[in-house]
Design a protein around this motif. Sequence first.
Motif, PDB file in Angstrom:
ATOM      1  N   GLN A  41      92.402  26.078  49.273  1.00 32.49           N
ATOM      2  CA  GLN A  41      91.245  25.183  49.412  1.00 32.49           C
ATOM      3  C   GLN A  41      90.946  24.908  50.888  1.00 32.49           C
ATOM      4  O   GLN A  41      89.786  24.857  51.296  1.00 32.49           O
ATOM      5  CB  GLN A  41      91.493  23.870  48.671  1.00 32.49           C
ATOM      6  N   GLN A  42      92.005  24.743  51.671  1.00 31.82           N
ATOM      7  CA  GLN A  42      91.806  24.532  53.111  1.00 31.82           C
ATOM      8  C   GLN A  42      91.182  25.773  53.745  1.00 31.82           C
ATOM      9  O   GLN A  42      90.287  25.668  54.580  1.00 31.82           O
ATOM     10  CB  GLN A  42      93.129  24.183  53.799  1.00 31.82           C
ATOM     11  N   LYS A  87      87.522  25.773  53.021  1.00 28.50           N
ATOM     12  CA  LYS A  87      86.795  24.841  53.904  1.00 28.50           C
ATOM     13  C   LYS A  87      86.547  25.492  55.267  1.00 28.50           C
ATOM     14  O   LYS A  87      85.442  25.400  55.815  1.00 28.50           O
ATOM     15  CB  LYS A  87      87.591  23.543  54.074  1.00 28.50           C
ATOM     16  N   THR A  88      87.570  26.149  55.790  1.00 28.01           N
ATOM     17  CA  THR A  88      87.435  26.837  57.079  1.00 28.01           C
ATOM     18  C   THR A  88      86.410  27.969  56.959  1.00 28.01           C
ATOM     19  O   THR A  88      85.574  28.148  57.854  1.00 28.01           O
ATOM     20  CB  THR A  88      88.803  27.384  57.540  1.00 28.01           C
ATOM     21  N   LEU A  94      83.877  28.103  55.004  1.00 33.76           N
ATOM     22  CA  LEU A  94      82.548  27.494  54.957  1.00 33.76           C
ATOM     23  C   LEU A  94      82.098  27.098  56.361  1.00 33.76           C
ATOM     24  O   LEU A  94      80.958  27.370  56.760  1.00 33.76           O
ATOM     25  CB  LEU A  94      82.566  26.279  54.022  1.00 33.76           C
ATOM     26  N   GLN A  95      83.002  26.483  57.125  1.00 33.96           N
ATOM     27  CA  GLN A  95      82.670  26.086  58.498  1.00 33.96           C
ATOM     28  C   GLN A  95      82.338  27.301  59.366  1.00 33.96           C
ATOM     29  O   GLN A  95      81.456  27.247  60.221  1.00 33.96           O
ATOM     30  CB  GLN A  95      83.829  25.313  59.128  1.00 33.96           C
ATOM     31  N   PHE A 109      85.430  33.259  51.839  1.00 32.66           N
ATOM     32  CA  PHE A 109      85.353  32.149  50.891  1.00 32.66           C
ATOM     33  C   PHE A 109      85.533  32.669  49.462  1.00 32.66           C
ATOM     34  O   PHE A 109      86.329  32.144  48.682  1.00 32.66           O
ATOM     35  CB  PHE A 109      84.003  31.434  51.051  1.00 32.66           C
ATOM     36  N   GLU A 167      79.607  23.774  49.783  1.00 34.20           N
ATOM     37  CA  GLU A 167      80.053  22.380  49.889  1.00 34.20           C
ATOM     38  C   GLU A 167      80.184  21.751  48.510  1.00 34.20           C
ATOM     39  O   GLU A 167      81.170  21.068  48.220  1.00 34.20           O
ATOM     40  CB  GLU A 167      79.062  21.561  50.734  1.00 34.20           C
ATOM     41  N   LEU A 176      83.201  23.117  46.682  1.00 39.05           N
ATOM     42  CA  LEU A 176      84.460  22.544  47.186  1.00 39.05           C
ATOM     43  C   LEU A 176      84.680  21.127  46.677  1.00 39.05           C
ATOM     44  O   LEU A 176      85.812  20.751  46.353  1.00 39.05           O
ATOM     45  CB  LEU A 176      84.490  22.576  48.711  1.00 39.05           C
ATOM     46  N   LYS A 177      83.618  20.342  46.575  1.00 39.61           N
ATOM     47  CA  LYS A 177      83.739  18.976  46.048  1.00 39.61           C
ATOM     48  C   LYS A 177      84.158  19.007  44.576  1.00 39.61           C
ATOM     49  O   LYS A 177      85.040  18.251  44.156  1.00 39.61           O
ATOM     50  CB  LYS A 177      82.431  18.212  46.209  1.00 39.61           C
TER      51      LYS A 177
END
Length: 186
Positions: free
Chosen positions: A98-99, A102-103, A105-106, A113, A152, A155-156
């Motif tokens: 999951q981390q 997030k990376t 996505l950034q 992803f 986003e 991920l939520k």
Amino acid sequence: LPFLVLTANATTDARSMCEEAGADAFLTKPVDSRQLLRQVTSLTGIQAQYESAREKDRESRTVAFDPELLLELSAIRDTPGALEEIIELFVTSATELQQNMKTDLQDDDLQAFKDHAHALKGSAANIGANRVADVCHKAKALRAGNFESSGETLLKVLAKEFSAFQKKYAEFITARNKDKTKRKDR
């Protein structure tokens, strides 16, 4: 301890001898692995734990945690703490994936992803974290044009479902430990 006989001798005499020897169950070779697993879960009391947990989540079409797969794994690897070890490995890996997502996505790295979501989907499905696996499966549909907003959102939802899985798993372990204590006290 339950006594399960596996034999190539399918005669009624063989069955009678096994029953006289105190066998709780009798299977003939070649043994179907699902049939063997059903016998093991039934003889060890795992089946009752499974039924209890399954009944609680029946209202939902897709459950946050389906203990059947995990119980099958623990029946194969019948050592104290096996369930806990399997889940600990999953939680560690899932948290890392999951981390990574997030990376990704950034960094606007759609393919990474999707790859991380795919890896998480596989491990979640293997241990019965069905809704986590379902959310990860949806990553396949992401496109470059909607990656930021949809990623986003995904991920939520993933964080919510992962938390629900952890809660259901904790409830299952608590109920399982209470059941073990009751059986031990008898």
